[in-house]
Design an enzyme around this catalytic site. Structure first.
Site, short mmCIF file in Angstrom:
data_model
loop_
_atom_site.label_atom_id
_atom_site.label_comp_id
_atom_site.label_asym_id
_atom_site.label_seq_id
_atom_site.Cartn_x
_atom_site.Cartn_y
_atom_site.Cartn_z
CB SER A 44 -0.85 -0.03 1.28
OG SER A 44 -1.37 1.23 1.58
CE1 TYR B 70 -8.42 -5.07 17.82
CE2 TYR B 70 -9.70 -3.12 18.39
CZ TYR B 70 -8.53 -3.69 17.91
OH TYR B 70 -7.48 -2.89 17.54
N1 LIG Z 1 -5.19 0.41 12.49
C1 LIG Z 1 -5.88 0.94 13.49
O1 LIG Z 1 -6.76 1.81 13.32
C2 LIG Z 1 -5.59 0.50 14.90
C3 LIG Z 1 -6.17 1.19 15.97
C4 LIG Z 1 -5.89 0.78 17.26
C5 LIG Z 1 -5.04 -0.30 17.47
N2 LIG Z 1 -4.49 -0.96 16.40
C6 LIG Z 1 -3.63 -2.10 16.67
O2 LIG Z 1 -2.47 -2.04 15.82
C7 LIG Z 1 -2.06 -3.37 15.49
C8 LIG Z 1 -2.02 -3.63 14.01
O3 LIG Z 1 -1.74 -2.51 13.27
P1 LIG Z 1 -2.23 -2.36 11.73
O4 LIG Z 1 -3.71 -2.34 11.70
O5 LIG Z 1 -1.49 -1.20 11.19
O6 LIG Z 1 -1.77 -3.69 11.02
P2 LIG Z 1 -0.29 -3.99 10.48
O7 LIG Z 1 -0.09 -3.27 9.19
O8 LIG Z 1 0.67 -3.72 11.59
O9 LIG Z 1 -0.35 -5.54 10.12
C9 LIG Z 1 -0.27 -6.55 11.11
C10 LIG Z 1 0.34 -7.79 10.53
O10 LIG Z 1 -0.08 -8.87 11.38
C11 LIG Z 1 -0.12 -10.03 10.58
N3 LIG Z 1 -0.96 -11.05 11.22
C12 LIG Z 1 -2.31 -11.10 11.29
N4 LIG Z 1 -2.69 -12.20 11.94
C13 LIG Z 1 -1.57 -12.87 12.28
C14 LIG Z 1 -1.32 -14.09 12.96
N5 LIG Z 1 -2.31 -14.86 13.41
N6 LIG Z 1 -0.02 -14.47 13.15
C15 LIG Z 1 1.00 -13.70 12.70
N7 LIG Z 1 0.82 -12.55 12.03
C16 LIG Z 1 -0.46 -12.13 11.83
C17 LIG Z 1 -0.71 -9.57 9.26
O11 LIG Z 1 -0.32 -10.47 8.21
C18 LIG Z 1 -0.09 -8.18 9.09
O12 LIG Z 1 1.03 -8.22 8.23
C19 LIG Z 1 -3.06 -4.29 16.18
O13 LIG Z 1 -2.59 -4.68 17.45
C20 LIG Z 1 -4.29 -3.42 16.30
O14 LIG Z 1 -5.16 -3.86 17.32
C21 LIG Z 1 -4.75 -0.58 15.12
#
Ligand SMILES: NC(=O)c1ccc[n+]([C@@H]2O[C@H](COP(=O)([O-])OP(=O)(O)OC[C@H]3O[C@@H](n4cnc5c(N)ncnc54)[C@H](O)[C@@H]3O)[C@@H](O)[C@H]2O)c1
Length: 276
Positions: free
Chosen positions: A16, A159
């Site tokens: 992306s 969640y």
């Molecule tokens: N994006 C938001 O708005 C937001 C808001 C609050 C909190 N968070 C938290 O941020 C974190 C993720 O950030 P993001 O949304 O930028 O995603 P990210 O871009 O960091 O991607 C997370 C990665 O986790 C990998 N993944 C998913 N399931 C998996 C599994 N079972 N085992 C191993 N790898 C796995 C995916 O392949 C992906 O590459 C999470 O903890 C989420 O709860 C995100």
């Protein structure tokens, strides 16, 4: 972070123009000198993050693991320690919410999957890393939570509960291992504009487009914008580094003031300067 050995769990992202939290965290730690193990269930995603680090002159390894699997949580730490010769930094970034629903319609399998991936995995990687951190003379664990762990989660019932568990896990580890010089903190982002948030919310039909997400995602944020992965990674970098050596057990909102809105219906109005 020079000389430090870091594991970032969930270090990949879909390709992306936007940065995701995991890739931002891994590359920021590496930029400041850490050797990084990039862990993801999707090897190509982890490899892409590792390649960015290597291109910038850093050292990175790739480990494939599904943190929904308990054995994988142990293996990923052991393989990371073997690859780097030790571990002193761990970031638990993986979470899912695509199977979530409201309390009445969520099914039991969906609940269990979210508890396993979002919460149990952080416990298992953290407890497996403790002996390695003790060997290193200490370390820093940073867990990614959400401000949704403090507020009504709407359709994100499990969640929110799994992330409230992450906060409690953080306090437990902080208190229990402080004597080993192992710190444990958690970062609570508000909506962050990442490939995952856009993809997840539009797939559910909860928002029609990225533009609409940016508009509604900033509605109740006093700073009037969504967070970025850079905002999250900067907080993780600080909490992982020696700059925060005496800080443990902290829940750090990265939210533009959103948590201050609990109990309010509108953003605070700007206050005009008055003559002293
Ligand atoms: N994006 C938001 O708005 C937001 C808001 C609050 C909190 N968070 C938290 O941020 C974190 C993720 O950030 P993001 O949304 O930028 O995603 P990210 O871009 O960091 O991607 C997370 C990665 O986790 C990998 N993944 C998913 N399931 C998996 C599994 N079972 N085992 C191993 N790898 C796995 C995916 O392949 C992906 O590459 C999470 O903890 C989420 O709860 C995100």
């Amino acid at each position: 972070m020079e000389g430090r050995q870091a594991v970032v769990v969930g270090a990949g992202q879909p390709e992306s123009d936007l940065l995701g939290n995991g890739r931002a965290i891994a590359t920021f730690l590496a930029r400041e000198g850490a050797e990084v193990c990039c862990v993801d269930r999707d090897m190509a995603r982890a490899e892409a993050t590792a390649e960015i680090i290597r291109q910038a002159g850093g050292t990175a390894h790739v480990i494939t693991a599904d943190v929904g699997n308990a054995d994988d949580c142990v293996r990923l730490i052991e393989e990371s320690a073997a690859a780097m010769g030790g571990i002193d930094t761990l970031v638990n970034n993986v979470a899912i919410n695509h199977v979530d629903a409201d309390p009445l319609s969520l099914d039991i399998d969906g609940w269990q999957l979210m508890m396993d991936i979002n919460l149990r995995s952080q416990w298992l990687t953290s407890r497996t890393v403790v002996p390695f951190m003790r060997k290193s003379g200490g370390g820093a664990i940073t867990n990614i939570s959400t401000i949704g762990s403090k507020t009504l989660g709407g359709r994100m019932f499990a969640y929110a509960i799994s992330k409230a568990g992450v906060n409690a896990l953080t306090h437990f580890f902080a208190g229990t291992f402080a004597g080993d010089n192992i710190r444990c903190n958690t970062v609570l982002p508000a909506w962050v504009l990442t490939p995952h948030s856009i993809e997840g919310l539009t797939r559910h039909g909860w928002v029609p487009s990225r533009e609409e997400l940016e508009r509604t995602g900033s509605n109740n944020v006093p700073m009037h914008r969504m967070g970025s992965a850079e905002d999250v990674a900067n907080a993780v970098l600080f909490l992982s580094s020696n700059e925060s050596n005496f800080i443990t057990g902290l829940e750090v909102p990265v939210d533009g003031g959103a948590l201050q809105m609990i109990g309010r219906y509108t953003r605070p109005q700007p206050v005009a300067e008055t003559a002293a």
